[in-house]
Scaffold this motif. Structure first.
Motif, PDB file in Angstrom:
ATOM      1  N   LEU A 258       0.803  -1.363   0.029  1.00 16.90           N
ATOM      2  CA  LEU A 258       0.018   0.073  -0.023  1.00 16.90           C
ATOM      3  C   LEU A 258       0.678   1.384   0.203  1.00 16.90           C
ATOM      4  N   THR A 259       1.960   1.190   0.269  1.00 12.39           N
ATOM      5  CA  THR A 259       2.763   2.482   0.402  1.00 12.39           C
ATOM      6  C   THR A 259       3.313   2.788  -1.100  1.00 12.39           C
ATOM      7  N   ASP A 260       3.038   4.001  -1.502  1.00 17.98           N
ATOM      8  CA  ASP A 260       3.265   4.600  -2.867  1.00 17.98           C
ATOM      9  C   ASP A 260       4.474   5.443  -3.049  1.00 17.98           C
ATOM     10  N   VAL A 261       5.132   5.799  -1.938  1.00 19.42           N
ATOM     11  CA  VAL A 261       6.417   6.547  -2.097  1.00 19.42           C
ATOM     12  C   VAL A 261       7.286   5.863  -1.493  1.00 19.42           C
ATOM     13  N   GLY A 262       8.502   5.649  -1.841  1.00 20.53           N
ATOM     14  CA  GLY A 262       9.686   4.876  -1.185  1.00 20.53           C
ATOM     15  C   GLY A 262      10.988   5.538  -1.528  1.00 20.53           C
ATOM     16  N   LYS A 263      12.005   4.584  -1.166  1.00 21.32           N
ATOM     17  CA  LYS A 263      13.368   4.805  -1.526  1.00 21.32           C
ATOM     18  C   LYS A 263      14.105   3.620  -2.124  1.00 21.32           C
ATOM     19  N   ILE A 264      15.189   4.145  -2.913  1.00 19.26           N
ATOM     20  CA  ILE A 264      15.824   3.201  -3.651  1.00 19.26           C
ATOM     21  C   ILE A 264      17.316   3.484  -3.613  1.00 19.26           C
ATOM     22  N   TRP A 265      18.175   2.460  -2.853  1.00 21.82           N
ATOM     23  CA  TRP A 265      19.473   2.890  -2.349  1.00 21.82           C
ATOM     24  C   TRP A 265      20.532   2.789  -3.690  1.00 21.82           C
ATOM     25  N   VAL A 266      21.097   4.164  -4.036  1.00 22.83           N
ATOM     26  CA  VAL A 266      21.844   3.942  -5.250  1.00 22.83           C
ATOM     27  C   VAL A 266      23.285   4.412  -4.751  1.00 22.83           C
ATOM     28  N   GLY A 267      24.390   4.384  -5.562  1.00 15.09           N
ATOM     29  CA  GLY A 267      25.729   4.866  -5.280  1.00 15.09           C
ATOM     30  C   GLY A 267      26.604   3.743  -4.694  1.00 15.09           C
ATOM     31  N   PRO A 268      28.035   3.939  -4.912  1.00 11.74           N
ATOM     32  CA  PRO A 268      28.917   3.004  -4.490  1.00 11.74           C
ATOM     33  C   PRO A 268      28.830   2.798  -3.136  1.00 11.74           C
ATOM     34  N   LEU A 269      29.779   1.730  -2.602  1.00 12.05           N
ATOM     35  CA  LEU A 269      29.926   1.719  -1.182  1.00 12.05           C
ATOM     36  C   LEU A 269      30.530   2.750  -0.564  1.00 12.05           C
ATOM     37  N   GLY A 270      30.144   3.514   0.725  1.00 18.16           N
ATOM     38  CA  GLY A 270      30.694   4.574   1.248  1.00 18.16           C
ATOM     39  C   GLY A 270      29.999   5.655   1.004  1.00 18.16           C
ATOM     40  N   THR A 271      29.318   5.800  -0.052  1.00 16.34           N
ATOM     41  CA  THR A 271      28.288   7.048  -0.543  1.00 16.34           C
ATOM     42  C   THR A 271      27.025   6.677  -0.880  1.00 16.34           C
ATOM     43  N   SER A 272      26.815   5.392  -0.997  1.00 14.07           N
ATOM     44  CA  SER A 272      25.401   5.066  -1.190  1.00 14.07           C
ATOM     45  C   SER A 272      24.209   5.645  -0.269  1.00 14.07           C
ATOM     46  N   LYS A 273      23.088   6.240  -1.126  1.00 14.07           N
ATOM     47  CA  LYS A 273      22.330   7.127  -0.158  1.00 14.07           C
ATOM     48  C   LYS A 273      20.746   6.414  -0.920  1.00 14.07           C
ATOM     49  N   GLY A 274      19.807   6.691   0.031  1.00 10.63           N
ATOM     50  CA  GLY A 274      18.302   6.370  -0.487  1.00 10.63           C
ATOM     51  C   GLY A 274      17.656   7.547  -1.231  1.00 10.63           C
ATOM     52  N   ARG A 275      17.594   7.021  -2.390  1.00 11.76           N
ATOM     53  CA  ARG A 275      17.009   8.125  -3.664  1.00 11.76           C
ATOM     54  C   ARG A 275      15.355   7.824  -3.720  1.00 11.76           C
ATOM     55  N   GLU A 276      14.851   8.979  -3.453  1.00 12.65           N
ATOM     56  CA  GLU A 276      13.363   8.983  -3.305  1.00 12.65           C
ATOM     57  C   GLU A 276      12.774   8.709  -4.684  1.00 12.65           C
ATOM     58  N   TRP A 277      11.591   7.702  -4.714  1.00 14.43           N
ATOM     59  CA  TRP A 277      10.835   7.181  -5.946  1.00 14.43           C
ATOM     60  C   TRP A 277       9.423   7.240  -5.563  1.00 14.43           C
ATOM     61  N   VAL A 278       8.783   7.659  -6.625  1.00 16.77           N
ATOM     62  CA  VAL A 278       7.243   7.756  -6.345  1.00 16.77           C
ATOM     63  C   VAL A 278       6.499   6.645  -7.088  1.00 16.77           C
TER      64      VAL A 278
END
Length: 713
Positions: free
Chosen positions: A175-195
């Motif tokens: 049911l959740t319609d906005v989330g995050k996708i973790w992108v970026g190499p080890l050490g600087t990976s961050k959660g990127r927002e995704w609708v």
């Protein structure tokens, strides 16, 4: 005269509330609401008659639900419900059959409760109502219900294969319609927002079109194993008319740059409108669309990011890199002319939740599917569903693509050097058992961190035992034993212990425009002099590990005294790398060294990302529902060059559909700023996602929480 049906009413909004589908825009359409129903759950239908009241002793009424071009009861694509006022309840053991009972009779209306089995195909169903006299010799009257009925999976029903016992998690994974996708190499990976936007009115029609193009038979569209395998095949367009065109070379002028997308809805809308693959996507975009499709269909799904991900091209469960006698990396794999192994800085796929009746007991639950084309499976670019339990235990013989997934998260990294004295022509100079699958991340349920990564969940132990444990080695070797090509690589003896230690230091976060240094620490553990030859280099790379542009390289030779320490350093200046960065600003540093006296050879590498600014979204603490509200998007151009072909993408469910806002050229160091008007549709906390792209600078993102309070209803 037989009964004439004047109308059929499916109570789309009332049924939707009970079926947890009331957030679908198709249901909420004021002019022509569409029913979205979960299989395995009762729903209410009313029949109104035109010419006379219904007489149970005289009239026969049947509701016939049809799916696909050739509905067939035996194949499960046709369901028949005979109206029988004497049958007032339904038995749980009848879950495999369509069922209906009368709730209420009035002079001209019959209200019924219908049950659809939890295994029926998902998608658009049609409805006919047949009326006749109970004497079969009489003519049959047929009423065609002219609206679509969408049936989707029901993870709340224990008889549906996608049933999730811990029901509270369905709030997140369905049911959740906005989330995050973790992108970026080890050490600087961050959660990127995704609708994800799975409730948008374009999503279910786009999914139906996708399945029609897929070749999956209508009778198979109730099986989540076949559904998710087909989804992994159709989200990419490699060998079919799928949703997204993959591209990784940075040239996106004839489409949309992957980093510019804010979510799945504009992709699926364009696919539906053009009926053609949409340019362009990359692994994390594919996975975002897969999540949207699965959640829209009621299949629990989460995005999974594997930091340092292996692509094992020759099924050896190893990732092999080869070097010449002069310590130069070879540009091809001499043992695999069809392709070469590679390591992606990160790779993103999906987990879907289901029972696995095709596997032994204990292998249900989370299953990995991968929509990013890397290798063919059964002749198509598709991957999974692979049981996470099978991956963890090294059960390569289980369906589907378990061996490929094991290599992705747990292959050994092996380096080889030309050695004419060796019968193989190469000697293994290095083996790293812990390099691949460093962290496997997904979003923590029920959390959303707008300014950081407190909402990430480490699920590495779902995929493999803890690195360095006996269980981890045993699970990998179990896979090796069952893979003929892998045996040859793992049976080779390890090199003897060498007496010089090398350590390539990992880099901390580097802001774009800063200098950085490559540092190798060397320790001579022997009681003899050692002569070292060393090569240090840096270059830009795409996140798939493909080399882009060389930046700098330095070679050197030096002597080390017994029991001594040495430090090598190569400074890389900003002016050397800024013009050579490619999208996502990832760089790779390489080091390789040989000890002349012992022929000991060592090689290592490190990937890191240059950090770019975020979009600052400025808005009032609270905004009014139903009224126009203004917000501002801004950031500072970090480059010493003009940005051209600038665009902002902004979207947020309940706030605004994906909006593209052009911007004029931006001078070096200048502020980039636009104003956006939004009109909220719902009260409560909403999420807004924004991206910025230009020809010179991509992958600038931002997100904000929007508190919507009462205004116009």
């Amino acid at each position: 005269m037989a009964l004439e049906v004047e109308m059929v009413y499916l109570y789309p909004k009332e049924n939707a509330k009970l079926h947890k589908t009331d957030r679908y825009e198709l249901v909420q359409d004021e002019e022509a609401p569409t029913s979205v129903l979960r299989r395995g759950q009762k729903f209410t239908v009313a029949l109104r008659f035109l010419n006379r009241p219904y007489d149970s002793n005289m009239d026969a009424v049947r509701l016939i639900f049809n799916y696909g071009p050739n509905p067939n009861t035996i194949k499960g694509t046709r369901g028949v419900v005979q109206v029988d006022p004497t049958k007032k309840s339904f038995m749980d053991d009848e879950q495999k059959f369509w069922f209906g009972n009368v709730l209420q009779e009035t002079s001209d209306t019959l209200t019924m409760e219908i049950f659809a089995p939890p295994s029926i195909p998902v998608g658009i169903w049609g409805l006919q109502v047949e009326t006749s006299f109970r004497n079969p010799s009489q003519e049959v009257a047929i009423f065609e219900y002219d609206n679509d009925i969408f049936f989707i999976c029901n993870p709340w029903n224990c008889h549906d294969l996608v049933y999730m016992p811990e029901e509270r998690l369905l709030e997140e994974y369905v049911l959740t319609d906005v989330g995050k996708i973790w992108v970026g190499p080890l050490g600087t990976s961050k959660g990127r927002e995704w609708v994800f936007g799975q409730f948008d009115d374009c999503v279910l029609p786009a999914i139906v079109m996708m399945f029609e193009k897929s070749g999956l038979t209508h009778a198979s569209r109730g099986d989540p194993i076949k559904l998710t395998r087909t989804i992994s095949k159709m989200v990419n367009s490699n060998d079919d008319d799928g949703i997204l065109v993959g591209r990784w070379d940075g040239d996106y002028e004839d489409g949309t740059a992957p980093s510019a997308w804010t979510g799945s809805v504009p992709i699926l809308r364009e696919y539906l409108e053009t009926q053609s693959p949409v340019p362009y996507g990359q692994c994390w975009v594919f996975s975002g669309v897969v999540t949207t499709i699965c959640r829209a269909l009621g299949i629990p799904s989460r995005v999974v990011s594997n930091l340092v991900s292996a692509h094992d091209a020759n099924s050896t469960l190893t990732v092999d890199k080869y070097f010449t006698e002069e310590n130069e990396e070879m540009p091809f794999d001499p043992n695999n002319p069809m392709g070469e192994d590679s390591i992606w800085n990160y790779h993103v796929w999906n987990d879907v939740y289901m029972a696995r009746p095709d596997l032994p007991t204990g292998y249900g639950g989370w299953q990995a599917i991968d929509a990013t084309p890397q290798e063919t499976s059964d002749g198509f670019y598709q991957c999974g569903p692979a049981s996470l339990e099978a991956i963890k235990k090294g059960m390569v013989g289980f369906n589907y693509d378990v061996g490929f997934m094991i290599a992705s998260v747990n292959a050994d990294l092996m380096r080889w050097k030309v050695d004419k004295s060796n019968v193989l022509g190469y000697s293994r100079i290095y083996c790293n058992k812990y390099h691949i699958g460093r962290f496997i991340l997904t979003k923590q349920p029920f959390m959303y961190d707008y300014n950081g990564d407190k909402d990430k969940q480490d699920i590495t132990t779902y995929y493999k035992p803890k690195e360095g444990t006996k269980a981890e080695r045993l699970s990998l070797l179990n896979a090796v034993r069952c893979t003929e090509s892998a045996k040859r690589f793992y049976e080779l003896p390890n090199s003897e212990m060498e007496d010089v230690e090398f350590d390539l230091l990992d880099l901390d976060k580097i802001k774009i425009g800063e200098n950085f240094s490559i540092v190798v620490k060397i320790k001579n553990n022997s009681d003899k002099n050692r002569h070292i030859k060393c090569v240090l280099s840096a270059g830009s790379v795409y996140y798939t590990g493909v080399k882009a542009k060389p930046i700098t390289k330095q070679e050197g030779e030096f002597h080390m005294k017994p029991k001594s320490n040495e430090e090598l350093k190569l400074v890389v200046k900003a002016d050397e790398y800024l013009d050579k960065l490619v999208e996502y600003c990832i760089m790779k540093i390489n080091a390789i060294a040989t000890v002349t006296e012992t022929n000991q050879t060592w090689a290592d590498e490190d990937d890191f990302q240059v950090i770019k600014p975020n979009i600052d979204i400025r808005l009032p603490p609270q905004i009014l529902n139903g009224r126009s509200n203004m917000l501002t998007l801004r950031f500072v151009n970090p480059l010493k060059r003009v940005l051209t072909n600038c665009k902002f993408h902004v979207s947020g469910p309940g706030l605004l559909r994906n909006q593209i806002i052009p911007h004029s050229d931006v001078k070096p160091g200048a502020v980039v700023k636009v104003n956006v008007s939004i009109v909220p549709k719902f009260q409560g906390e909403q999420k807004l996602v924004a991206t910025f792209s230009s020809k010179e600078l991509l992958d600038i993102t931002g997100t904000a929480k929007v508190d919507v309070i009462g205004g116009e209803e």
